[in-house]
Design a protein around this motif. Sequence first.
Motif, PDB file in Angstrom:
ATOM      1  N   PRO A 349       0.826  -1.215   0.000  1.00 53.55           N
ATOM      2  CA  PRO A 349       0.000   0.000   0.000  1.00 53.55           C
ATOM      3  C   PRO A 349       0.854   1.255   0.000  1.00 53.55           C
ATOM      4  N   SER A 350       0.205   2.377  -0.190  1.00 53.24           N
ATOM      5  CA  SER A 350       0.902   3.654  -0.079  1.00 53.24           C
ATOM      6  C   SER A 350       0.968   4.067   1.387  1.00 53.24           C
ATOM      7  N   CYS A 351       1.694   5.121   1.664  1.00 57.81           N
ATOM      8  CA  CYS A 351       1.827   5.593   3.047  1.00 57.81           C
ATOM      9  C   CYS A 351       0.483   6.012   3.624  1.00 57.81           C
ATOM     10  N   ARG A 366      -6.255   3.541  21.197  1.00 52.56           N
ATOM     11  CA  ARG A 366      -5.722   2.177  21.134  1.00 52.56           C
ATOM     12  C   ARG A 366      -4.278   2.260  20.655  1.00 52.56           C
ATOM     13  N   LEU A 367      -3.427   2.786  21.548  1.00 49.33           N
ATOM     14  CA  LEU A 367      -2.047   3.085  21.176  1.00 49.33           C
ATOM     15  C   LEU A 367      -1.231   1.818  20.935  1.00 49.33           C
ATOM     16  N   SER A 368      -1.522   0.756  21.656  1.00 51.67           N
ATOM     17  CA  SER A 368      -0.767  -0.497  21.477  1.00 51.67           C
ATOM     18  C   SER A 368      -0.969  -1.054  20.069  1.00 51.67           C
ATOM     19  N   TYR A 369      -2.218  -1.008  19.577  1.00 53.57           N
ATOM     20  CA  TYR A 369      -2.474  -1.456  18.204  1.00 53.57           C
ATOM     21  C   TYR A 369      -1.796  -0.542  17.178  1.00 53.57           C
ATOM     22  N   ALA A 370      -1.777   0.760  17.478  1.00 50.13           N
ATOM     23  CA  ALA A 370      -1.130   1.708  16.563  1.00 50.13           C
ATOM     24  C   ALA A 370       0.366   1.425  16.463  1.00 50.13           C
ATOM     25  N   LEU A 371       1.006   1.101  17.597  1.00 50.83           N
ATOM     26  CA  LEU A 371       2.442   0.806  17.586  1.00 50.83           C
ATOM     27  C   LEU A 371       2.735  -0.470  16.794  1.00 50.83           C
ATOM     28  N   LYS A 372       1.874  -1.480  16.931  1.00 51.31           N
ATOM     29  CA  LYS A 372       2.063  -2.719  16.176  1.00 51.31           C
ATOM     30  C   LYS A 372       1.906  -2.476  14.670  1.00 51.31           C
ATOM     31  N   LEU A 373       0.928  -1.649  14.315  1.00 48.61           N
ATOM     32  CA  LEU A 373       0.724  -1.345  12.894  1.00 48.61           C
ATOM     33  C   LEU A 373       1.901  -0.549  12.332  1.00 48.61           C
ATOM     34  N   PHE A 374       2.488   0.302  13.163  1.00 49.66           N
ATOM     35  CA  PHE A 374       3.656   1.071  12.730  1.00 49.66           C
ATOM     36  C   PHE A 374       4.855   0.145  12.485  1.00 49.66           C
ATOM     37  N   GLU A 375       4.985  -0.889  13.293  1.00 46.79           N
ATOM     38  CA  GLU A 375       6.063  -1.858  13.082  1.00 46.79           C
ATOM     39  C   GLU A 375       5.896  -2.562  11.732  1.00 46.79           C
ATOM     40  N   SER A 381       9.247  -1.112   4.560  1.00 46.87           N
ATOM     41  CA  SER A 381      10.252  -0.162   4.036  1.00 46.87           C
ATOM     42  C   SER A 381       9.638   0.857   3.090  1.00 46.87           C
ATOM     43  N   LEU A 382       8.484   1.406   3.477  1.00 43.26           N
ATOM     44  CA  LEU A 382       7.831   2.398   2.620  1.00 43.26           C
ATOM     45  C   LEU A 382       8.485   3.767   2.723  1.00 43.26           C
TER      46      LEU A 382
END
Length: 477
Positions: A349-351, A366-375, A381-382
């Motif tokens: 996907p795009s950024c 839901r910061l924990s889910y956000a951190l996992k998605l960021f990983e 490597s976008l």
Amino acid sequence: MPFFLKSKWPCFSLQTIRSHKYKLHSTLPSTELHDLCNVISKGIGSLDDLEDTLNKFAVFLSSSFLTRVIDFCNNEAPTRRLLRFFLWSRKNPNFKLKDEDFNHVIRVFAEKKDFVAIDIVLTEFRKEGRVMETQTYSLLAETLVKLGREDEALGLFKNLDKFNCAQDEVTVSAIVNSLCSKGHARRAEGVVWHHRSKILGVEPCVYKSLLHGWCQQGNMKEARRILKEMKSLGIKLDLFCYNTFLRGLCKRNLKSNPSALVPDASNLMMEMRSHGISPTSISYNILLNSLVKTRRVKESNKILISMKKSGCSPDWVSYYLVSRVLYLTGRFGKGNQIVDEMIESGLIPSCKFYYDLIGILCGVERLSYALKLFEKMKESSLGGYGPIYDLLIMKLCKGGEFEKARDMWDEAAQMGVILQCSRDVLDPSIIEVFEPRRKENKGSMRTEKRQEEEPKTIGGRKRHIKRNKKKKKHQIN
């Protein structure tokens, strides 16, 4: 006074031809050009002061020089100062403006959406009997309709002969496209009716514009009529026509009957297949977008599954729309499964995919889910991690997790990511930590208040009742 003549025709709009940029060169020294542009763009004083200053310049004007000055000052100078410079050059006895100069400056003012400047130049244009280019009128029609001046756009079209511009297939298509882009399909049909002989060869373009106009308005009955007319004229209905109709259908159902979104769209897709046109991911995404707006989770999941069964591979937008509605409705586990499914399918996907979903997860705390998605985003490597680091660091600090925030700051520094947020957010003495409060039970508060006000003894209770009766009598009187 405005030169436009009011027309009694109905109007229409779509896409128009963009103005052509001329590549012109000047033999004048660059210093003179630079000084003149500085006076126009950054000069101090009124417009009369500007003209007095221009009179002191000893420059030899030419069409190429005039065009270079206008293009150079286009993004910096106010429109009125550009207009005064053009009118000043017109009064210069040693220089005679060409038709190309008038057309160029009109296109510049049309792009700036300055109706007053357009009207002034067109008045002079008409007085001198200049020749208007078709691309100039195309841009003018688009600009006037966007400004809400459909009558002026039609009036100009009706009087094109006074500007030495022909009413041919290009100008007819331009006014029809412009009107239909803003949903003025009925007025556009009036133009087509009066100039039917002039659209030979461009009927598919014109009728697609009409179809878009009616769908933009949400009038699907008239849009269906346009489809039938296209068939009768031998115009082949392609994927664009059906997708346009589907978009209008979903827009109407979204307002009036959301329950009909899937049934109506399914019937239309069956009609498409009967005509040998297979729905693409764009077709399904139009439907998914409407379902997301109404938070219809089960139907969105079913559409995603039906895409795969029908042989239409979902793109990253399809996965984005479904995961978005899952996150918005609190189904975070299922949303993560959809994201993992997209990654396993090999789609990149795009950024924007990660920006929006991480933003939603941060918004619903839901910061924990956000951190996992960021990983997962970093694993792909976008790039473009800066805005995500800024958002997550701020959210971590607001939540009091300063150690994690410092780790993310150091990680971003090692990766060479430039952050917009200040390092002061990592200081607990500066940043204000959000502390959620427990909601108090209103029912218990009422009972406590009632117990405090209620008399404990029998005599006290009787006196309390008498006092309330006296209050009621006093209020009645």
